[in-house]
Enzyme design. Structure first.
Site, PDB file in Angstrom:
ATOM      1  N   GLY A   1       0.861  -1.172   0.093  1.00 51.55           N
ATOM      2  CA  GLY A   1      -0.083   0.114  -0.077  1.00 51.55           C
ATOM      3  C   GLY A   1       0.888   1.234   0.128  1.00 51.55           C
ATOM      4  CB  CYS A   2      -0.026   4.903  -1.115  1.00 51.72           C
ATOM      5  SG  CYS A   2      -1.616   4.929  -0.305  1.00 51.72           S
ATOM      6  CE1 TYR A   3      -1.731   8.039   4.071  1.00 51.32           C
ATOM      7  CE2 TYR A   3      -3.512   6.695   3.755  1.00 51.32           C
ATOM      8  CZ  TYR A   3      -3.053   8.026   4.142  1.00 51.32           C
ATOM      9  OH  TYR A   3      -3.819   9.077   3.864  1.00 51.32           O
TER      10      TYR A   3
END
EC number: 1.2.1.38
Lengths: 346, 346, 346, 346
Positions: C149-151
Site C-alpha cells: 500500500g501507499c501509506y
C-alpha cells in the site's frame, strides 16, 4: 421577524443562504428543504452548522411550505420552480427563485437554451429580474423574483453603465469569465473531483452556456436593441469567486475620466458595487464571503477597445447574497440587512 | 464605545483584527499601526477593505498610542511589546499582546527558545495567559493579556480536559499539528511562495518549535507537575486552519462515555468549543472564518492510547478572534460580541 | 519486449502504470482493462494520453488476459484479484496485485480489517510482499507479488532500519500520515469533490485504517515479534504525495551519527531511497512524479523519542512505480528501467 | 555528447532545463550558473535534485562559459543576454536566450515595452525566433535563438493557422490568457506568496503586457501586414499551465471541417501540437510536465466569431522544453530527444 423556507437548502447556494440568514435580524429559517437528506439533521449535512442550526431537513414540498412562511427561496435545478408554482401560492408567499426559470422573458429562448419545457409560462411576464442595482424599484413591488445567475450578475454589472451610456458597441462585447468550483454544485461527478480540478484550468460550454441569453437580454434592455455577445466560462481551481474580463469596441473617443464618470453615475450610491481606483484591478479574494462586486476598466487606445473587469463571490452576490438582498427589498428591510459582511482575506 | 489601536495592523493577524472589529458594536479602531506602510491608506494594503476602512496607516509608536486608546493590540514580532512596555502605559491602557513575549512565566525558558533577551521581565508575573476558556476569571481583572499562540490554543484545548482529569499520562503526549500558510505571515520569503507551498507538505521546526514550551507550561498547570511533550508542526497548502492530532497513553481503563464526560465537564457551557458527535472528526473547513474550536477523540484499545483531534482557524481563535474575546472579557462586554461568526463552507 | 496487461487501468493507479510503462524499454501494454469504460478509447478517459495511447479499453477478464500477456497488474478493488486467481493462471503469467488481497499473511486479520471473505487463501503463503528494498531476492523468484500500500510503503521504509537495529521500541511507534487526494481514487463521491477537499484538512479512519495491520506485520518481521502501533491517515488538499511523520521511544542512547549509520546500512546502496542531509526534512513536492522516497529523522533528547519522516509520491513509489519495480525484478530487467524519473518541481 | 551551460539555472525556467536535460542522451550540463547561489550545491537549492545533480553553482560569467561549452542557455532577466553578447562568443558557442532580448526585431518597440536600452542591437537581425513549429528550418542554421515567451508560444500556436489561411481578421484578435504562478518566477515578492495567490484570481498588465508586441509581430508575419491585438494575462492558483482563450471575427463562411483542415495543414505532422477531437477543449492538466500544446476551437455562428483555445505547460513548451527543442534543431539531434515526456495526470 418573517419566516423563510428554503427549497434545496443542502446545495452550496442553499447552504450559503443558511449561513447568511443566521445573521439576519428580521428573518428566520423555519424550513430546511432537501430532496436528498430528508429527516437528517441539517448540521450533519453541513458540519460547520453544528450547534448553530439544530433543525432537521424537510422535504421539498413547496405547496405545504407556502402555508407556513412569508418567503420561499428555491435553490433548485432548472424546471423545479416553474413546475410547482401556481397563483394561490403567489397570493400567500413571496418567492425568490435562484434557478433560471423566470429570468428570461422569451419562453422559446428559455426552452432552446435549457432544453426543457417551461411549465408555467404565465408567470414569466410578472416575474422581476432581481438584479437589485438595476431593478430595485420593480423588485420592491414583486411577488416573484428571478434571482440572476452568478456569471450574469458579474457580467452585467461590469459592462452595464457603458452600454447604457452608449460608450461601447454592445455587439462587440466578449466576456471571458472564470469561476471557482462551487458554481458547479455539490453533485458527485468525476469532473468535479479534487484531483480533476486542482492544478487545472479549462473552458467549458463554449458558445453554448446558458447564461449567454440572460446577459444578452439584460444588456439589450440597456442598449435599447437586441444584441449578441460572446460569453465563455472557465473552471478555476478555487472554491469561490468569479472574475469576468469583458472586451468591447469603443463607440466614442473617451478618456479615463469619462468612463469613470459613467460608472459613477450608476454606482456611486451603491453599497455593494465598488469601482476601484485607477489601475487597481479586481481580485476575487478581495470580495470573498461578501456581497461586493469589484469593478474596474482599462482603455486600450492601440486597439480602440476597452477592457472591463468585475469580481464577485459566486455564492454571495452571485446567488444567496443577492437573494437576501432581494428579500430585503421585498419586505422593506434595510437593503444591506444580513449582508454587512467584510470580505475575508486571506 | 471603546477605542482600540493595533500595532502591526498590516500583518495577517493584524488584518484579521481589523476584519473582526468592523463588526464589533462596542469597539472601534482609531489607530492602524504599521511599520512598513506608514501614511499609506490601509485599504491600499488590504484591498478587501476598500470603502470599508478609510484610515491611513500610522507608525508603531506605542507610547503615543497609549494616550489615545482604551486597548492596544500588539500583533508584532517577538520582542517588540516587551521592549516598549512600561508601568505608565499599563496604568492608562489595557494591552493584548499577540506575540509570545508574556506567555511563558520562566524568562530563561523564553530566552532559550526565542533566542532573544526579554526586555521587561518585571511584567511577566502579572501578565495573564489569555486562553479564555481556562483563564476567564483572571483575564477579566488583567491589565496585560498574553494572547496564546495558534498551535498552542488548538493543542491545549484539545487535550486539556484529559490531562486535568488524569485520564492520560501527560508525558506521553505527542502532538502532530498541521497549519495553513497564513500562520507564516505576510513576509516575502521564497519558502512561502505559492509554487513552493502548493502541492507540497513538510514538517518544520521538528523538536525545536517555540510553541512547545508554551504547551508544556499550560498543560503542566493542568497536570500539577512539569511535563515534556513532543510537538511537530507541518505546513499545509491552504490559507487558514490548524488541525492538531494528539496521541497519549491512557492511565485508566475508560469508555467513550467516560472521556466524553470529561470533555463535557469543561466545555459543555463553552460557546466556542464544540465537541463533535461520536466518530465525527474535526475538519478545518468547518470552522473557517469563525472563532470555534472543533474537538473529538478516539480510544484505541489495541494500543491503550487515545487519539485527540482539534481544529480551529489560526487567524481567528488562533489569533485575532481570541484577542477580541480577551478584549471582551477585559471590558465586561458579552464574550461573543463581534465573534458571532458562522463558519464559511465551502 | 514483454507484454503487460492492466486490470483496472482507468483508475488513478492504473493510469499511472500506463504513464510509466510508456517509457519502459522492455515492456509494452497490450490490454487496457476497465470495468467502466469498455470499448471506449483510453485517451478519451485520460486525455493526457491523446496521440500517445491509441488503444481501446478492454473488459476486466483476467482469465482471457492470462493467455495473452507475460505479466498482469491488478489495480482493482479489494477482493477482485483473490476471487479471480487460480493455479493455471499463475502457471502462465506473473501477477503483480496492487490491491491488498495478498499482503497480509494471516487470513483472519485480512478478513477482520477488510470486512470481506478471502476467496483464495491458498495463494497467500507463496505471495511475496513486494517492498523491493526489503524483499528484493524473494520478489525475483515469485509468481505472485503483493504490491504494498501507499501509506505502508512510506511508513515501513521510514522506520524499518531503526526497528531492525533495535534502536526504537516498536510498540511505541506512532505514525501520523498525510496524503494527497489521488489516494482516494477516481470514484465520484461528495467527500472527494474539489470544494470539500480544497482549503480543508482532516483525519479519517482513526484507529481503524486497513493499512495498520500491514505495517504491523512487516515491522513485526523486522522486530522479530508481534507489535502494535498507532497509524492515523489524514487527507490533504494536494493531488499527490504522502508524508509520514513517525514517533517512537528510543531504546538506546544514540547520537545523530548512530542513527544515520543505521539508515545507511540499509539504504546506502538503494537508488530510490534518499536519506537527506542533517536537518533537511522531506517535502512531498521533492519526490513528485518520481519513484524516490525521501527520509530523515530528528532525535529529541528532551523526551527520549525520535521523530522520523518519509515522503513519497503515492501513485509512483506508493503504487504504480513500485509495481513496475517489482516487474523489473520478476523479469530480470534493470531495477530502475522505466523509473528513471526526475522529480518535477514546482 | 555536447556540453551545455545554463546562466540562471536556479530560477524556475532554469531548473526545468536542468530537469529536462537529465534525460537527454546527447547533452550534459557542465555549468550551473546562478547569481544568488554561487558555490552552493545545486541540490541544496532544488532538493528534488538530491543525489541526481552533484554539481555546485557557478557564477553567471557568460564569457568564461563560452569557452567551455557547445551551447549556452540564458534563463536570465531581460537585458542580461544583450549586455553580455559579442561576436567572439557567437563564433564559439550556440546561444538559446530564454529572455526577450532578441525576440522583437524592432529595437524601438523592444525599448518602449521593456523600458530598457538594448545593448547589442547588432545581433537582433540574425537572431532566429525559436518557435520551432514555424521557424524550424531557420533555427537549424542559427547561432542565436530567441526562445519565445510562454504566453506567446501558446497564443501564437493557437491562432497561427487561421491567420495564415486568412480565415480570421487578425485585427479583431482578443487573447485572454491564464497562467499558473511559476510564470512569475522564484523571486520573493508579497504578491506571489501562497496566501495571496491561493483561492484568488486576477488580471494584470492589462493592455500593457510585454508579450503583446511579440505576438503581434509573429502573427503579423503570418498575416502579411502589421496588426494590433488585445492580450490580457491572468494569474491562476496553480503551479504550472497556460490556457489561452482567443477570439476573432471570421472573414469567411467556414465550417468545422474547413477550420479543422486549416489546423491540420500546419500541425498534422507536428509531434508536439495536438489538435483535439471535436468539442473536446484543452485543459492545462492534460499537458502538465510535457512539451505538448493542446489546441481546439469552436465556431460561434451567432456572432460570426471563432473561439480558439490552447494549453501548454509554461515551464516546458513555454520555456525550457522549447529551449531544448531548439537545441536539438541547432545540433541536428532528433527534435524530440529529451522531450518524450508523458503528461502527468492527476
Amino acid at each position: 421577524m418573517i419566516k423563510a423556507g428554503i427549497i434545496g437548502s443542502t446545495g452550496y447556494a442553499g447552504s450559503e443562504l443558511v449561513r447568511l440568514l443566521q445573521g439576519h435580524k428580521e428573518a428566520e429559517i423555519t424550513w430546511y428543504g432537501s430532496r436528498s437528506y430528508i429527516d437528517k439533521k441539517y448540521s450533519e449535512v453541513y458540519q460547520n452548522m453544528f450547534q448553530i442550526v439544530d433543525d432537521v431537513c424537510m422535504d421539498d414540498n413547496m405547496e405545504a411550505l407556502a402555508e407556513q412562511v412569508d418567503v420561499i427561496f428555491t435553490a433548485t435545478p432548472q424546471g423545479f420552480c416553474a413546475s410547482m408554482l401556481n397563483e394561490k401560492m403567489l397570493e400567500k408567499v413571496k418567492i425568490v427563485d435562484l434557478s433560471a426559470d423566470f429570468r428570461i422573458k422569451d419562453v422559446a429562448t428559455y426552452e432552446e437554451w435549457y432544453k426543457i419545457e417551461h411549465k408555467s409560462p404565465q408567470f414569466i411576464e410578472e416575474a422581476v429580474y432581481g438584479l437589485c442595482e438595476i431593478n430595485r424599484e420593480k423588485v420592491k413591488k414583486a411577488r416573484l423574483v428571478a434571482n440572476p445567475g452568478c456569471y450574469t450578475t458579474c457580467s452585467i454589472l461590469t459592462v452595464y453603465p457603458l452600454v447604457k451610456e452608449g460608450i461601447i458597441d454592445p455587439n462587440t462585447i466578449i466576456i471571458d469569465a472564470k469561476s471557482g468550483t462551487s458554481g458547479a454544485g455539490r453533485g458527485a461527478k468525476v469532473d468535479n473531483l479534487f484531483c480533476e480540478v486542482n492544478e487545472n484550468m479549462k473552458a467549458y460550454g463554449v458558445a453554448t452556456h446558458r447564461h449567454t441569453p440572460e446577459i444578452e437580454e439584460q444588456l439589450g434592455y440597456a442598449a435599447g436593441e437586441e444584441i449578441k455577445i460572446n460569453f465563455t466560462p472557465h473552471l478555476v481551481p478555487m472554491n469561490r469567486g468569479i472574475l469576468a474580463t469583458a472586451y468591447a469596441g469603443l463607440k466614442k473617443d473617451v478618456s479615463y475620466e469619462d468612463v469613470k464618470a459613467a460608472y459613477d453615475k450608476y454606482y456611486a450610491g451603491e453599497k455593494f458595487v465598488r469601482v476601484l481606483d485607477k489601475d487597481i484591478y479586481p481580485q476575487t479574494k478581495w470580495v470573498e464571503g461578501s456581497n461586493y462586486v469589484d469593478i474596474n476598466f482599462k482603455i486600450d487606445a492601440r486597439t480602440n477597445r476597452i477592457i472591463m473587469m468585475g469580481a464577485l463571490d459566486n455564492l454571495v452576490k452571485g446567488a444567496a447574497g443577492q437573494a437576501v438582498q432581494n428579500m430585503n427589498l421585498l419586505f422593506g428591510f434595510e437593503e444591506w440587512e444580513g449582508l454587512d459582511l467584510v470580505p475575508m482575506f486571506p
